[in-house]
Design a protein around this motif. Structure first.
Motif, PDB file in Angstrom:
ATOM      1  N   LYS A 293       0.838  -1.185   0.000  1.00 48.49           N
ATOM      2  CA  LYS A 293       0.000   0.000   0.000  1.00 48.49           C
ATOM      3  C   LYS A 293       0.880   1.245   0.000  1.00 48.49           C
ATOM      4  CE  LYS A 293      -4.069  -2.011   2.231  1.00 48.49           C
ATOM      5  NZ  LYS A 293      -5.018  -1.910   3.356  1.00 48.49           N
ATOM      6  N   SER A 294       0.630   2.109  -0.977  1.00 46.78           N
ATOM      7  CA  SER A 294       1.436   3.325  -1.082  1.00 46.78           C
ATOM      8  C   SER A 294       0.693   4.346  -1.918  1.00 46.78           C
ATOM      9  CB  SER A 294       2.791   3.003  -1.731  1.00 46.78           C
ATOM     10  OG  SER A 294       3.512   4.186  -1.988  1.00 46.78           O
ATOM     11  N   ASP A 295       0.912   5.613  -1.591  1.00 44.75           N
ATOM     12  CA  ASP A 295       0.341   6.688  -2.410  1.00 44.75           C
ATOM     13  C   ASP A 295       1.115   6.844  -3.715  1.00 44.75           C
ATOM     14  OD1 ASP A 295      -1.532   7.240  -0.469  1.00 44.75           O
ATOM     15  OD2 ASP A 295      -0.262   8.717   0.548  1.00 44.75           O
ATOM     16  N   TYR A 296       2.329   6.273  -3.737  1.00 46.67           N
ATOM     17  CA  TYR A 296       3.179   6.415  -4.917  1.00 46.67           C
ATOM     18  C   TYR A 296       2.935   5.220  -5.841  1.00 46.67           C
ATOM     19  CZ  TYR A 296       5.496   9.806  -1.905  1.00 46.67           C
ATOM     20  OH  TYR A 296       5.762  10.874  -1.081  1.00 46.67           O
ATOM     21  N   ASN A 297       1.853   5.297  -6.617  1.00 45.68           N
ATOM     22  CA  ASN A 297       1.421   4.157  -7.411  1.00 45.68           C
ATOM     23  C   ASN A 297       1.565   4.375  -8.915  1.00 45.68           C
ATOM     24  OD1 ASN A 297      -0.558   6.056  -7.739  1.00 45.68           O
ATOM     25  ND2 ASN A 297      -2.153   4.897  -6.677  1.00 45.68           N
ATOM     26  N   GLN A 298       2.256   5.452  -9.310  1.00 45.59           N
ATOM     27  CA  GLN A 298       2.543   5.665 -10.719  1.00 45.59           C
ATOM     28  C   GLN A 298       4.050   5.816 -10.881  1.00 45.59           C
ATOM     29  OE1 GLN A 298      -0.077   8.258 -12.985  1.00 45.59           O
ATOM     30  NE2 GLN A 298      -1.467   8.404 -11.246  1.00 45.59           N
ATOM     31  N   ASP A 299       4.494   6.060 -12.096  1.00 44.79           N
ATOM     32  CA  ASP A 299       5.932   6.125 -12.313  1.00 44.79           C
ATOM     33  C   ASP A 299       6.318   7.251 -13.260  1.00 44.79           C
ATOM     34  OD1 ASP A 299       5.373   5.152 -14.959  1.00 44.79           O
ATOM     35  OD2 ASP A 299       5.387   3.117 -14.182  1.00 44.79           O
ATOM     36  N   PHE A 300       7.538   7.675 -13.093  1.00 47.95           N
ATOM     37  CA  PHE A 300       8.162   8.631 -14.012  1.00 47.95           C
ATOM     38  C   PHE A 300       9.631   8.256 -14.103  1.00 47.95           C
ATOM     39  CE2 PHE A 300      10.697  12.412 -14.841  1.00 47.95           C
ATOM     40  CZ  PHE A 300      10.115  12.867 -16.016  1.00 47.95           C
ATOM     41  N   TYR A 301      10.161   8.222 -15.303  1.00 45.73           N
ATOM     42  CA  TYR A 301      11.559   7.855 -15.464  1.00 45.73           C
ATOM     43  C   TYR A 301      12.140   8.590 -16.662  1.00 45.73           C
ATOM     44  CZ  TYR A 301       8.815   4.466 -18.137  1.00 45.73           C
ATOM     45  OH  TYR A 301       7.876   3.885 -18.943  1.00 45.73           O
ATOM     46  N   PHE A 302      13.444   8.776 -16.613  1.00 53.57           N
ATOM     47  CA  PHE A 302      14.123   9.374 -17.752  1.00 53.57           C
ATOM     48  C   PHE A 302      15.516   8.780 -17.875  1.00 53.57           C
ATOM     49  CE2 PHE A 302      15.341  12.118 -14.227  1.00 53.57           C
ATOM     50  CZ  PHE A 302      16.677  12.417 -14.472  1.00 53.57           C
ATOM     51  N   MET A 303      16.043   8.814 -19.088  1.00 54.51           N
ATOM     52  CA  MET A 303      17.401   8.334 -19.309  1.00 54.51           C
ATOM     53  C   MET A 303      18.203   9.417 -19.997  1.00 54.51           C
ATOM     54  SD  MET A 303      17.206   5.705 -22.539  1.00 54.51           S
ATOM     55  CE  MET A 303      17.227   6.363 -24.221  1.00 54.51           C
ATOM     56  N   MET A 304      19.507   9.382 -19.775  1.00 51.69           N
ATOM     57  CA  MET A 304      20.414  10.387 -20.315  1.00 51.69           C
ATOM     58  C   MET A 304      21.563   9.667 -21.000  1.00 51.69           C
ATOM     59  SD  MET A 304      22.396  13.345 -18.228  1.00 51.69           S
ATOM     60  CE  MET A 304      23.426  14.557 -19.064  1.00 51.69           C
ATOM     61  N   THR A 305      21.809  10.015 -22.268  1.00 51.51           N
ATOM     62  CA  THR A 305      22.862   9.386 -23.053  1.00 51.51           C
ATOM     63  C   THR A 305      23.884  10.429 -23.487  1.00 51.51           C
ATOM     64  OG1 THR A 305      21.297   7.751 -23.907  1.00 51.51           O
ATOM     65  CG2 THR A 305      23.364   8.010 -25.118  1.00 51.51           C
ATOM     66  N   SER A 306      25.166  10.072 -23.352  1.00 46.80           N
ATOM     67  CA  SER A 306      26.227  10.976 -23.796  1.00 46.80           C
ATOM     68  C   SER A 306      27.512  10.190 -24.002  1.00 46.80           C
ATOM     69  CB  SER A 306      26.461  12.088 -22.773  1.00 46.80           C
ATOM     70  OG  SER A 306      27.561  12.897 -23.159  1.00 46.80           O
ATOM     71  N   ASP A 307      28.254  10.546 -25.051  1.00 45.73           N
ATOM     72  CA  ASP A 307      29.566   9.930 -25.278  1.00 45.73           C
ATOM     73  C   ASP A 307      30.588  10.438 -24.267  1.00 45.73           C
ATOM     74  OD1 ASP A 307      28.687   8.420 -27.428  1.00 45.73           O
ATOM     75  OD2 ASP A 307      29.070  10.025 -28.871  1.00 45.73           O
ATOM     76  N   ASP A 308      30.310  11.615 -23.698  1.00 46.61           N
ATOM     77  CA  ASP A 308      31.192  12.201 -22.684  1.00 46.61           C
ATOM     78  C   ASP A 308      30.382  12.417 -21.408  1.00 46.61           C
ATOM     79  OD1 ASP A 308      33.359  13.384 -21.423  1.00 46.61           O
ATOM     80  OD2 ASP A 308      32.885  15.387 -22.206  1.00 46.61           O
ATOM     81  N   LEU A 309      29.905  11.314 -20.852  1.00 42.86           N
ATOM     82  CA  LEU A 309      28.963  11.391 -19.743  1.00 42.86           C
ATOM     83  C   LEU A 309      29.641  11.725 -18.418  1.00 42.86           C
ATOM     84  CD1 LEU A 309      25.999  10.965 -18.859  1.00 42.86           C
ATOM     85  CD2 LEU A 309      26.549   8.538 -18.526  1.00 42.86           C
ATOM     86  N   TYR A 310      30.821  11.158 -18.196  1.00 50.92           N
ATOM     87  CA  TYR A 310      31.426  11.224 -16.863  1.00 50.92           C
ATOM     88  C   TYR A 310      32.367  12.431 -16.733  1.00 50.92           C
ATOM     89  CZ  TYR A 310      29.495   6.560 -16.723  1.00 50.92           C
ATOM     90  OH  TYR A 310      28.623   5.496 -16.778  1.00 50.92           O
ATOM     91  N   ASN A 311      31.750  13.613 -16.592  1.00 49.21           N
ATOM     92  CA  ASN A 311      32.517  14.816 -16.297  1.00 49.21           C
ATOM     93  C   ASN A 311      31.782  15.595 -15.214  1.00 49.21           C
ATOM     94  OD1 ASN A 311      30.845  17.124 -17.615  1.00 49.21           O
ATOM     95  ND2 ASN A 311      31.000  15.562 -19.249  1.00 49.21           N
ATOM     96  N   LEU A 312      32.505  16.423 -14.501  1.00 49.72           N
ATOM     97  CA  LEU A 312      31.965  17.104 -13.329  1.00 49.72           C
ATOM     98  C   LEU A 312      30.783  18.002 -13.671  1.00 49.72           C
ATOM     99  CD1 LEU A 312      35.271  18.036 -11.461  1.00 49.72           C
ATOM    100  CD2 LEU A 312      33.646  16.231 -10.889  1.00 49.72           C
ATOM    101  N   GLU A 313      30.869  18.721 -14.784  1.00 51.78           N
ATOM    102  CA  GLU A 313      29.794  19.649 -15.153  1.00 51.78           C
ATOM    103  C   GLU A 313      28.479  18.896 -15.387  1.00 51.78           C
ATOM    104  OE1 GLU A 313      28.945  23.254 -18.380  1.00 51.78           O
ATOM    105  OE2 GLU A 313      30.639  21.887 -18.657  1.00 51.78           O
ATOM    106  N   THR A 314      28.576  17.761 -16.098  1.00 45.38           N
ATOM    107  CA  THR A 314      27.377  16.963 -16.385  1.00 45.38           C
ATOM    108  C   THR A 314      26.762  16.410 -15.105  1.00 45.38           C
ATOM    109  OG1 THR A 314      28.201  16.349 -18.575  1.00 45.38           O
ATOM    110  CG2 THR A 314      26.503  14.934 -17.598  1.00 45.38           C
ATOM    111  N   PHE A 315      27.595  15.863 -14.223  1.00 46.70           N
ATOM    112  CA  PHE A 315      27.052  15.263 -13.000  1.00 46.70           C
ATOM    113  C   PHE A 315      26.557  16.300 -12.005  1.00 46.70           C
ATOM    114  CE2 PHE A 315      28.256  11.299 -14.654  1.00 46.70           C
ATOM    115  CZ  PHE A 315      27.685  10.311 -13.864  1.00 46.70           C
ATOM    116  N   ASP A 316      27.125  17.491 -12.030  1.00 46.14           N
ATOM    117  CA  ASP A 316      26.561  18.566 -11.212  1.00 46.14           C
ATOM    118  C   ASP A 316      25.158  18.932 -11.703  1.00 46.14           C
ATOM    119  OD1 ASP A 316      28.614  18.851  -9.412  1.00 46.14           O
ATOM    120  OD2 ASP A 316      29.679  20.376 -10.570  1.00 46.14           O
ATOM    121  N   LYS A 317      24.976  18.901 -13.030  1.00 46.16           N
ATOM    122  CA  LYS A 317      23.651  19.199 -13.578  1.00 46.16           C
ATOM    123  C   LYS A 317      22.666  18.081 -13.249  1.00 46.16           C
ATOM    124  CE  LYS A 317      20.684  21.703 -15.654  1.00 46.16           C
ATOM    125  NZ  LYS A 317      20.267  22.990 -15.072  1.00 46.16           N
ATOM    126  N   ILE A 318      23.113  16.813 -13.337  1.00 47.10           N
ATOM    127  CA  ILE A 318      22.256  15.691 -12.952  1.00 47.10           C
ATOM    128  C   ILE A 318      21.850  15.828 -11.493  1.00 47.10           C
ATOM    129  CG2 ILE A 318      22.208  13.199 -12.553  1.00 47.10           C
ATOM    130  CD1 ILE A 318      24.032  12.866 -14.984  1.00 47.10           C
TER     131      ILE A 318
END
Length: 770
Positions: A61-86
């Motif tokens: 039993k939970s009020d959270y019974n729906q979902d929302f999800y997103f994915m992020m793709t990048s060839d240069d994913l692992y950099n500080l600026e990107t992860f700060d934005k995430i």
């Protein structure tokens, strides 16, 4: 009816006032009609699967019974600026009460080897809301690349795409737009950002439903305007019909609101159906009015026309209602709502046709001589002169075509596919649909396929035994090898294999039961160390005699969300490889895609039941109407022609049965019989008044009198149905095509095959008499 018409003619203004008053009242309710594009309305749960879920995966039993999800793709994913934005995006989304804690690789724990021991460690020690350091980012990237369980579950195998998942409360339109805008602030940092979930999809579908409703109604009114003006060359005909259709539509929608019905992905066609089918009654009335009009008869021509044609109108209303009300036997709720709504709307239009139209005709100016001249000349005059003789002369040709249709039906009826994947129903170029596809291709469906394995005779600690767990692992590997739809399998054996790789450097199940027990304890520590432990919880029960396999999969052939075809492929793979398990191991499986198999069976079952019931009820009704079983059977011939021909049409055009097209047959029964009833009523009239005439002569006279109204009503309905080609929703387009084609065939059959059948049977009777 004669008394009713005379009352309307004597009190035309009062009748119009009462109609206007009712329209105002129901219009007040109609303004509150709701459009609900929630795709979950298309899902019909299989009772057997529901029981399995309750037994093996009871919902918390939970009020959270729906979902929302997103994915992020990048060839240069692992950099500080990107992860700060995430981090910024996750912090902002987490601040909303509608969202539960996010699930992502960032929130998970993994295992590392420290000396001779395993240690549970978070993927990253970074705290949400703070700036990333290079050390934190390097640690996260290393841990993620070494964790086999996370690959294709929350991060793609190449490490370039991350998935973020939120459990949510109900979405509002305003909040959904806000969330989407927040997610798209990641666009400058990624080559691809895709989002999904019930809220965004419903938002997109609502947009199409609003657009389709407006488009279909406007085009429907335009079709009525053009056809009626060209048919009668009179704006009075157009005004009468548009007024009747508009008022009938308002009354219908108002009634739907009172009944607490909504316009959904399935019954969005209700307004268009009422508009088009209701307008056909105007054709009969106006045709009879113009045909019997005498300039010096005052309003007697109105009385004469209405009294003569009213029987046809109400018989057509009853049969159409029978066709739609047969949907009440369907198990799918939206079908039942649609059957009631359209039946009520058609009844309203029939009532309005014998009250509103005569009142209008009585108050408007009389037809001019030029209009009557145009009406009584032109193409229909030629057709009325040529077609009857052709039908009588070549009636055997029509019989041969009918025999061909019967053969074609038996060849094709079992070869038409059923489509239950709702993602195939919508415009494939839509960005939301594209995003759902991207998510499915990378991580599979958000509703996995579950397999429950139970030990023989409930033996305790059965799956903690090395040999038994190896068999489960081999079974899983065989499934992945055979079924290319599988993206990821989450199970106790896969976790043990990963932990064994971390500890010993080798994947797979260790030979030692002691090693398995040790690894199981580490899993328990890992599960308790994170709020996201649901990903590994319930994989093995306390007694060690039941394990759960969670399979993320997609349709690799269509590159889309799972379909009934890929569910069937997975079922086949399970069946083909279960020999790898001990023979006494019990296997139970289910998924939402498997429920598509149930929906497919339900669609066929509902179609069969509603079609048979509507056919039998209409046959009983027309038999009672004409007091003759043979004439009742004659009347049903055009309906059979339309249904048989449509199966052949669906086969050659690859149109599948789906959540909407499955109901076309029962509707064809109710609507397609109307013209045949009109024909038989006129044929019987000539039989009574001219009993000494030959069958050929009576057929000829009947055709001359009915060709114009039958053709005009059919043109208006077919034209209105073809308007559905402009819908965004694929099943609605198919539904419009199928109804238009079926009614085209029923019209031809009424004018060609029905007379031919009478000629054939009466000829055979005459031979027997001789």
């Amino acid at each position: 009816m004669h008394k009713i018409i005379n009352f309307v003619l004597r009190h035309s203004k009062m009748v119009l006032f009462v109609i206007l008053l009712i329209t105002g009242i129901l219009g007040f309710f109609a303004k509150d009609i709701q459009i609900n594009g929630n795709y979950l309305n298309l899902i019909v749960e299989d009772p057997e699967i529901t029981q399995l879920k309750a037994k093996y995966a009871p919902a918390k039993k939970s009020d959270y019974n729906q979902d929302f999800y997103f994915m992020m793709t990048s060839d240069d994913l692992y950099n500080l600026e990107t992860f700060d934005k995430i981090d910024e995006v996750l912090s902002e989304l987490s601040s909303y009460d509608q969202f539960n804690n996010p699930v992502s690789a960032l929130s998970m724990f993994t295992m590392v080897k420290k000396g001779t021991r395993l240690a549970v460690t978070p993927m990253t020690k970074h705290e949400l809301g703070t700036k990333w350091t290079q050390e934190e980012l390097d640690e996260f990237k290393t841990n993620l690349s070494n964790d086999d369980v996370m690959k294709d579950l929350l991060v793609t195998n190449d490490g370039k795409t991350l998935l973020f998942y939120f459990s949510t409360k109900s979405f509002s339109e305003e909040f959904t737009y806000k969330v989407i805008d927040i997610v798209h602030t990641l666009d400058p940092y990624a080559s691809k950002v895709a989002y999904g979930g019930s809220g965004p999809l419903t938002l997109s579908l609502n947009k199409y439903l609003y657009s389709d409703l407006t488009t279909l109604l406007l085009l429907g009114f335009l079709v009525i305007l053009i056809i009626f003006y060209l048919s009668f060359r009179s704006w009075r005909a157009v005004l009468n019909t548009l007024t009747l259709s508009l008022i009938g539509l308002i009354w219908t929608i108002g009634t739907m609101v009172i009944l607490n019905y909504e316009l959904t992905l399935v019954n969005i066609v209700i307004p268009c159906m009422v508009l088009i089918l209701g307008s056909s009654y105007s054709v009969h009335i106006l045709n009879e009015y113009f045909r019997t009009y005498h300039e010096n008869d005052s309003n007697k021509d109105i009385d004469r026309a209405l009294s003569k044609i009213s029987k046809t109108i109400f018989m057509a209303c009853i049969t159409t209602a029978i066709g739609f009300l047969s949907l009440l036997v369907c198990e799918i709720q939206t079908f039942r709502e649609m059957g009631i709504s359209v039946s009520v709307g058609i009844l309203y239009c029939a009532i309005l046709s014998v009250t509103l139209i005569p009142a209008w005709l009585n108050l408007l100016s009389r037809p001019r001589t030029i209009q009557m001249t145009q009406y009584k000349s032109g193409l229909f005059t030629v057709i009325e002169r040529v077609i009857p003789n052709f039908v009588v002369k070549y009636y055997k040709f029509s019989i041969l075509i009918f025999i061909f249709l019967i053969g074609g039906f038996f060849f094709t009826h079992n070869k038409i596919e059923t489509e239950t994947n709702y993602m195939e129903y919508f415009p494939q170029e839509d960005q939301t649909i594209q995003d759902f596809k991207e998510l499915a291709i990378n991580f599979g469906s958000t509703t996995p396929y579950y397999i429950i394995l139970s030990a023989p005779n409930g033996e305790k600690n059965y799956f903690k035994d090395s040999e038994n767990l190896k068999k489960v692992y081999d079974f899983e590997e065989a499934l992945k090898e055979q079924d290319k739809d599988i993206i990821h399998i989450t199970s106790i054996s896969q976790y043990v294999s990963f932990l064994n790789k971390v500890y010993s450097g080798e994947s797979g199940i260790p030979d030692s039961n002691g090693m398995i027990n040790m690894l199981s304890r580490y899993l328990l520590v890992m599960q308790k160390s994170t709020d996201s432990g649901t990903l590994i919880s319930d994989l093995l029960n306390e007694d060690g005699n039941q394990i759960k396999l969670q399979i993320n999969f997609y349709d690799s052939e269509k590159m889309n969300q799972p379909s009934i075809q890929c569910a069937q492929r997975l079922n086949d793979a399970i069946s083909n490889n279960k020999f790898l398990l001990n023979s006494d191991t019990q296997i139970v499986s289910w998924s939402d895609a498997s429920e598509g198999l149930h929906l497919s069976k339900l669609i066929k079952s509902d179609q069969f039941k509603s079609t048979i019931i509507s056919f039998i009820l209409v046959l009983i009704f027309v038999t009672f109407l004409f007091k003759s079983l043979s004439e009742g059977l004659y009347t049903m011939i055009p309906v059979l022609t339309g249904i048989l021909g449509n199966y052949i049409f669906m086969y050659f055009t690859n149109i599948p049965f789906d959540i909407v097209t499955s109901i076309f047959t029962s509707i064809v029964v109710g609507v397609g019989v109307d013209d045949a009833i009109h024909f038989m009523i006129r044929y019987n009239k000539f039989g009574k008044n001219f009993s000494d005439y030959s069958v050929e002569k009576k057929i000829t006279l009947t055709l001359k009198e009915t060709i114009r109204p039958i053709t005009l009503t059919s043109l208006s309905i077919i034209g209105g149905m073809l308007v559905m080609l402009f819908a965004s929703y694929t099943p609605i387009r198919f539904f419009g095509i199928l109804l238009a084609f079926a009614l085209f065939l029923t019209t031809l059959a009424t004018l060609l095959l029905l007379p031919a059948s009478i000629l054939l049977v009466e000829g055979i009777k005459a031979k027997f008499k001789r």
